[in-house]
Enzyme design. Sequence first.
Site, PDB file in Angstrom:
ATOM      1  N   TYR A 124       0.807  -1.222   0.000  1.00 13.02           N
ATOM      2  CA  TYR A 124       0.000   0.000   0.000  1.00 13.02           C
ATOM      3  C   TYR A 124       0.841   1.274   0.000  1.00 13.02           C
ATOM      4  CZ  TYR A 124      -4.729   1.745   0.677  1.00 13.02           C
ATOM      5  OH  TYR A 124      -5.951   2.299   0.502  1.00 13.02           O
ATOM      6  N   LYS A 191      -0.169 -13.814   5.300  1.00 10.49           N
ATOM      7  CA  LYS A 191      -0.124 -14.842   4.256  1.00 10.49           C
ATOM      8  C   LYS A 191       1.293 -15.410   4.255  1.00 10.49           C
ATOM      9  CE  LYS A 191      -2.128 -16.845   0.636  1.00 10.49           C
ATOM     10  NZ  LYS A 191      -3.328 -17.699   0.718  1.00 10.49           N
ATOM     11  N   ASP A 224      -6.885 -15.457   3.883  1.00 12.88           N
ATOM     12  CA  ASP A 224      -8.067 -15.993   3.191  1.00 12.88           C
ATOM     13  C   ASP A 224      -8.946 -16.792   4.158  1.00 12.88           C
ATOM     14  OD1 ASP A 224      -5.723 -17.457   3.161  1.00 12.88           O
ATOM     15  OD2 ASP A 224      -6.185 -18.587   1.364  1.00 12.88           O
ATOM     16  N   ASP A 248      -6.769  -2.877   4.898  1.00  9.26           N
ATOM     17  CA  ASP A 248      -7.658  -2.085   4.043  1.00  9.26           C
ATOM     18  C   ASP A 248      -8.875  -2.920   3.661  1.00  9.26           C
ATOM     19  OD1 ASP A 248      -8.232   0.194   2.335  1.00  9.26           O
ATOM     20  OD2 ASP A 248      -7.745  -1.131   0.660  1.00  9.26           O
TER      21      ASP A 248
END
Length: 360
Positions: A124, A191, A224, A248
Amino acid sequence: MAYQITLIPGDGIGPEVSGAARRILDATGIAFEWDVQDAGMTALEKHGDVLPDAVIASIRSNGLALKGPLTTPIGGGFRSVNVALRHALELYANLRPARTFTGVQSTFQDIDLIVVRENMEDLYAGIEFESGTEPAHEIIGHINRLSARPVSESSAISIKTITPENSRRIVRFAFDYAARNGRKLVTAVHKANIMKFTDGLFLKVAQEVAQEFPSIEFNDRIVDNMCMQLMQKPDLYDVLVMPNLYGDILSDLTAGMVGGLGVAPSANIGERGAVFEAIHGSAPSHAGKNEADPTAMVLSGVMMLRHLNETQAADAVEHAVAEVIAEGDRVTYDLRADRDRSKAATTTEMTDAIIAKLHR
Ligand code: NAD
């Protein structure tokens, strides 16, 4: 002594919703001196700059700001004012609570989650190289010399950076928040199974920081799986801490779980300052019509009161908002079960209803 607060009314519906929050905060009886500053389109028109130095100087000096949403002009090379503001003031922690209010239409009930998002780095941060350009070719050349896995010459490149310092700072912030607010569990979201060096580092640091807070439970989830778990068993979670991009996305997910943008507040917090703002944008199609929902902005004001340790006033405003929403007859159109605009309260009427509850 009055609290000195920088007030950025903002663009579009900003002046209406931040005006509502200001009236309600003033109605608590706590003394505020509002230092009103223009940013965004309003500032561009008046001063030729979307983020004049005076705005940064005011927040640096006051240490606190209540900010309406700002329109980021499309094209013309304008930077995102919000990202620029966070970086200029090093507001490294983005705090986004998601709590169910009775009366708000939502698929989920009894949600009470806190998303803590790192604000300074990760994908980001906007370090990017356009496909086909010389800088992109140069970077790709370096990668192909250093990495066993070749990158296509036509690739566009975004850089993901994660540092141990920023990871430690944000995870500590999450644990401190949990400790101060009687929260029981912090979950690190990542992740790391795929991004072993970046997210792997974030996770390793999170595990180290967790050792410093033995009274608070800690676990971690792959991002996820976290999304699926939030849909299936949100009650198992409490405070969630994560790098910028996941934050976000997940904070919009949790905002959706409690009824959407109209009721979702946030705070951007750094060592030397804090900016409180609604998650929603300037919603230009509603601007100037006295119909925008002031709730998210008012709840951002509640977060500011808590930051100032004005707990009694924060509780009073939060209860007043909750009651007005639960009663359901003096709320803006988006909060009405029937969405009937002809019966909806204006922004001003809903604000008056909240103030009336405070004065009871
Ligand atoms: P938006 O949040 O402004 O609007 C999306 C939709 O949500 C609107 O059409 C409206 O129906 C609804 N909505 C949002 N807030 C509402 C409220 N208080 N009351 C009633 N309905 C509300 O998002 P967008 O249209 O993508 O963005 C518009 C502008 O806002 C853009 O310039 C964008 O860059 C900017 N923006 C600013 C911020 C910020 O300042 N923090 C955040 C997001 C977007």
